[in-house]
Design a protein around this motif. Structure first.
Motif, PDB file in Angstrom:
ATOM      1  N   THR A  27     -19.527 -12.618  20.434  1.00 36.54           N
ATOM      2  CA  THR A  27     -18.575 -13.702  20.713  1.00 36.54           C
ATOM      3  C   THR A  27     -17.262 -13.111  21.161  1.00 36.54           C
ATOM      4  O   THR A  27     -16.973 -11.953  20.900  1.00 36.54           O
ATOM      5  CB  THR A  27     -18.339 -14.568  19.465  1.00 36.54           C
ATOM      6  N   ALA A  28     -16.462 -13.931  21.804  1.00 38.15           N
ATOM      7  CA  ALA A  28     -15.167 -13.477  22.294  1.00 38.15           C
ATOM      8  C   ALA A  28     -14.113 -13.729  21.220  1.00 38.15           C
ATOM      9  O   ALA A  28     -13.346 -14.686  21.308  1.00 38.15           O
ATOM     10  CB  ALA A  28     -14.809 -14.189  23.584  1.00 38.15           C
ATOM     11  N   ASN A  29     -14.084 -12.881  20.186  1.00 35.15           N
ATOM     12  CA  ASN A  29     -13.098 -13.005  19.109  1.00 35.15           C
ATOM     13  C   ASN A  29     -11.894 -12.127  19.423  1.00 35.15           C
ATOM     14  O   ASN A  29     -11.968 -10.904  19.289  1.00 35.15           O
ATOM     15  CB  ASN A  29     -13.710 -12.596  17.771  1.00 35.15           C
ATOM     16  N   PHE A  30     -10.823 -12.756  19.849  1.00 33.78           N
ATOM     17  CA  PHE A  30      -9.637 -11.981  20.181  1.00 33.78           C
ATOM     18  C   PHE A  30      -9.001 -11.456  18.897  1.00 33.78           C
ATOM     19  O   PHE A  30      -8.944 -12.181  17.906  1.00 33.78           O
ATOM     20  CB  PHE A  30      -8.642 -12.855  20.944  1.00 33.78           C
ATOM     21  N   PRO A  31      -8.547 -10.208  18.874  1.00 36.95           N
ATOM     22  CA  PRO A  31      -7.982  -9.650  17.639  1.00 36.95           C
ATOM     23  C   PRO A  31      -6.743 -10.410  17.181  1.00 36.95           C
ATOM     24  O   PRO A  31      -5.969 -10.928  17.990  1.00 36.95           O
ATOM     25  CB  PRO A  31      -7.623  -8.209  18.030  1.00 36.95           C
ATOM     26  N   LYS A  32      -6.560 -10.475  15.882  1.00 41.09           N
ATOM     27  CA  LYS A  32      -5.404 -11.157  15.299  1.00 41.09           C
ATOM     28  C   LYS A  32      -4.190 -10.249  15.425  1.00 41.09           C
ATOM     29  O   LYS A  32      -4.189  -9.126  14.922  1.00 41.09           O
ATOM     30  CB  LYS A  32      -5.685 -11.483  13.831  1.00 41.09           C
ATOM     31  N   ILE A  33      -3.167 -10.737  16.114  1.00 42.76           N
ATOM     32  CA  ILE A  33      -1.981  -9.928  16.386  1.00 42.76           C
ATOM     33  C   ILE A  33      -0.757 -10.607  15.801  1.00 42.76           C
ATOM     34  O   ILE A  33      -0.503 -11.786  16.046  1.00 42.76           O
ATOM     35  CB  ILE A  33      -1.786  -9.726  17.897  1.00 42.76           C
ATOM     36  N   GLY A  34       0.003  -9.867  15.010  1.00 38.41           N
ATOM     37  CA  GLY A  34       1.256 -10.371  14.461  1.00 38.41           C
ATOM     38  C   GLY A  34       2.436  -9.667  15.110  1.00 38.41           C
ATOM     39  O   GLY A  34       2.285  -8.631  15.761  1.00 38.41           O
ATOM     40  N   TYR A  35       3.590 -10.238  14.943  1.00 40.23           N
ATOM     41  CA  TYR A  35       4.778  -9.611  15.507  1.00 40.23           C
ATOM     42  C   TYR A  35       5.957  -9.788  14.559  1.00 40.23           C
ATOM     43  O   TYR A  35       5.983 -10.674  13.710  1.00 40.23           O
ATOM     44  CB  TYR A  35       5.112 -10.194  16.887  1.00 40.23           C
ATOM     45  N   THR A  36       6.933  -8.909  14.703  1.00 39.39           N
ATOM     46  CA  THR A  36       8.147  -8.964  13.894  1.00 39.39           C
ATOM     47  C   THR A  36       9.273  -8.299  14.671  1.00 39.39           C
ATOM     48  O   THR A  36       9.084  -7.845  15.793  1.00 39.39           O
ATOM     49  CB  THR A  36       7.936  -8.266  12.532  1.00 39.39           C
ATOM     50  N   ASN A  37      10.435  -8.252  14.076  1.00 33.68           N
ATOM     51  CA  ASN A  37      11.569  -7.515  14.634  1.00 33.68           C
ATOM     52  C   ASN A  37      12.063  -6.581  13.537  1.00 33.68           C
ATOM     53  O   ASN A  37      12.665  -7.020  12.560  1.00 33.68           O
ATOM     54  CB  ASN A  37      12.677  -8.479  15.070  1.00 33.68           C
ATOM     55  N   VAL A  38      11.763  -5.315  13.680  1.00 35.40           N
ATOM     56  CA  VAL A  38      12.065  -4.338  12.633  1.00 35.40           C
ATOM     57  C   VAL A  38      13.560  -4.264  12.357  1.00 35.40           C
ATOM     58  O   VAL A  38      13.985  -4.105  11.208  1.00 35.40           O
ATOM     59  CB  VAL A  38      11.508  -2.949  13.015  1.00 35.40           C
ATOM     60  N   ASP A  39      14.368  -4.392  13.409  1.00 32.69           N
ATOM     61  CA  ASP A  39      15.819  -4.337  13.211  1.00 32.69           C
ATOM     62  C   ASP A  39      16.301  -5.483  12.319  1.00 32.69           C
ATOM     63  O   ASP A  39      17.178  -5.302  11.469  1.00 32.69           O
ATOM     64  CB  ASP A  39      16.538  -4.398  14.564  1.00 32.69           C
ATOM     65  N   VAL A  40      15.725  -6.669  12.527  1.00 28.59           N
ATOM     66  CA  VAL A  40      16.094  -7.825  11.709  1.00 28.59           C
ATOM     67  C   VAL A  40      15.700  -7.595  10.262  1.00 28.59           C
ATOM     68  O   VAL A  40      16.457  -7.884   9.330  1.00 28.59           O
ATOM     69  CB  VAL A  40      15.436  -9.105  12.253  1.00 28.59           C
ATOM     70  N   VAL A  41      14.494  -7.064  10.064  1.00 29.75           N
ATOM     71  CA  VAL A  41      14.015  -6.786   8.702  1.00 29.75           C
ATOM     72  C   VAL A  41      14.933  -5.788   8.006  1.00 29.75           C
ATOM     73  O   VAL A  41      15.372  -5.996   6.866  1.00 29.75           O
ATOM     74  CB  VAL A  41      12.568  -6.250   8.734  1.00 29.75           C
ATOM     75  N   MET A  42      15.241  -4.704   8.671  1.00 28.50           N
ATOM     76  CA  MET A  42      16.064  -3.659   8.063  1.00 28.50           C
ATOM     77  C   MET A  42      17.463  -4.165   7.758  1.00 28.50           C
ATOM     78  O   MET A  42      18.066  -3.786   6.751  1.00 28.50           O
ATOM     79  CB  MET A  42      16.106  -2.431   8.975  1.00 28.50           C
ATOM     80  N   GLN A 138       1.115  -2.970   4.546  1.00 30.39           N
ATOM     81  CA  GLN A 138       0.530  -3.834   3.524  1.00 30.39           C
ATOM     82  C   GLN A 138       0.289  -5.245   4.059  1.00 30.39           C
ATOM     83  O   GLN A 138      -0.773  -5.833   3.831  1.00 30.39           O
ATOM     84  CB  GLN A 138       1.448  -3.879   2.300  1.00 30.39           C
ATOM     85  N   VAL A 139       1.289  -5.791   4.756  1.00 30.53           N
ATOM     86  CA  VAL A 139       1.146  -7.138   5.323  1.00 30.53           C
ATOM     87  C   VAL A 139      -0.003  -7.169   6.325  1.00 30.53           C
ATOM     88  O   VAL A 139      -0.800  -8.118   6.360  1.00 30.53           O
ATOM     89  CB  VAL A 139       2.463  -7.586   5.986  1.00 30.53           C
ATOM     90  N   GLY A 140      -0.117  -6.148   7.141  1.00 30.09           N
ATOM     91  CA  GLY A 140      -1.184  -6.099   8.128  1.00 30.09           C
ATOM     92  C   GLY A 140      -2.560  -6.085   7.492  1.00 30.09           C
ATOM     93  O   GLY A 140      -3.461  -6.827   7.907  1.00 30.09           O
ATOM     94  N   LYS A 141      -2.733  -5.256   6.461  1.00 31.41           N
ATOM     95  CA  LYS A 141      -4.035  -5.154   5.801  1.00 31.41           C
ATOM     96  C   LYS A 141      -4.371  -6.410   5.004  1.00 31.41           C
ATOM     97  O   LYS A 141      -5.505  -6.892   5.033  1.00 31.41           O
ATOM     98  CB  LYS A 141      -4.038  -3.932   4.881  1.00 31.41           C
ATOM     99  N   GLU A 142      -3.393  -6.950   4.290  1.00 35.30           N
ATOM    100  CA  GLU A 142      -3.641  -8.113   3.441  1.00 35.30           C
ATOM    101  C   GLU A 142      -3.933  -9.372   4.245  1.00 35.30           C
ATOM    102  O   GLU A 142      -4.605 -10.289   3.756  1.00 35.30           O
ATOM    103  CB  GLU A 142      -2.448  -8.356   2.518  1.00 35.30           C
ATOM    104  N   ASN A 143      -3.408  -9.439   5.480  1.00 31.85           N
ATOM    105  CA  ASN A 143      -3.579 -10.633   6.301  1.00 31.85           C
ATOM    106  C   ASN A 143      -4.509 -10.411   7.491  1.00 31.85           C
ATOM    107  O   ASN A 143      -4.564 -11.239   8.402  1.00 31.85           O
ATOM    108  CB  ASN A 143      -2.212 -11.131   6.784  1.00 31.85           C
ATOM    109  N   ALA A 144      -5.235  -9.305   7.469  1.00 31.09           N
ATOM    110  CA  ALA A 144      -6.270  -9.007   8.468  1.00 31.09           C
ATOM    111  C   ALA A 144      -5.731  -9.011   9.905  1.00 31.09           C
ATOM    112  O   ALA A 144      -6.376  -9.520  10.821  1.00 31.09           O
ATOM    113  CB  ALA A 144      -7.426 -10.001   8.335  1.00 31.09           C
TER     114      ALA A 144
END
Length: 215
Positions: A27-42, A138-144
């Motif tokens: 099947t055409a399962n597109f990978p789950k991709i998340g995004y953030t802004n590291v500068d904002v987090v820091m 951790q967020v990446g692994k826990e949320n697949a």
């Protein structure tokens, strides 16, 4: 490596992952991709605010040392101008050499101070970056998530993400929560005076040529 090259490599990795998933599942399962802004987090971390305060203290100390050397030079230069006509050639040459050495020392102090401030920032930043990177993992692994991409590559660079239609893939709040920061809490105002380069405006006045000194 150019920004377009980086984006091309990223697209290539996503494409490979997509093709591999399709071959395995059929099947055409597109990978789950998340995004953030590291500068904002820091910027939201208490450690970053503490780092900024330490940098301001270090910068003030360095500026004070430079200012004291400039005052020393100007005091000796003023005294030289007042008394040069009464000096012997040997003493006059010695005083001029002393003033030249002071000018050189001030320039070296300013250059070393800038490097010192940069080194201090890197030393203080390293553990914060490590902590943020660990939270992202951790967020990446826990949320697949297959990928978590930085929204902005840094000041003056092209963002890696130019458009994002799904806000649920913005994992910034998840990362902040993992770091113990409440995303809904208003961010404390940042001081307008930021740590920057050692100012170069306070330069020692050049020593005027004395008509009695030999060329």
């Amino acid at each position: 490596m150019t920004h377009l090259t980086k984006i091309g490599l990223l697209a290539g990795l996503i494409s490979i992952h997509f093709q591999a998933s399709s071959q395995v599942t059929g099947t055409a399962n597109f990978p789950k991709i998340g995004y953030t802004n590291v500068d904002v987090v820091m910027a939201r971390l208490p450690e970053s605010k503490a780092m900024q305060n330490q940098l301001e203290i270090t910068k003030s100390q360095l500026e004070k040392a430079i200012d004291e050397s400039i005052k020393e030079f100007q005091g000796k230069a003023d005294n030289y101008q007042k008394t040069a006509s009464q000096m012997t050639d040997l003493i006059r040459a010695d005083k001029e050499k002393e003033l030249e050495n002071l000018q050189t020392r001030i320039q070296e102090m300013r250059s070393k101070a800038q490097y010192s401030l940069q080194d201090k920032q890197q030393q203080l930043m390293a553990p914060i970056q490590t902590k943020v990177n660990a939270a992202i993992q951790q967020v990446g692994k826990e949320n697949a998530y297959a990928y978590i991409i930085n929204m902005d590559g840094g000041e003056g660079t092209v963002p890696f993400i130019l458009f994002a239609s799904a806000e649920e893939n913005n994992v910034t709040n998840l990362i902040l929560e993992k770091l113990g920061v409440n995303p809904g809490q208003p961010e404390a105002p940042v001081k307008s005076e930021q740590s920057g380069p050692i100012p170069t405006t306070a330069n020692p006045k050049p020593l005027p040529a004395n008509k009695n000194s030999k060329q």
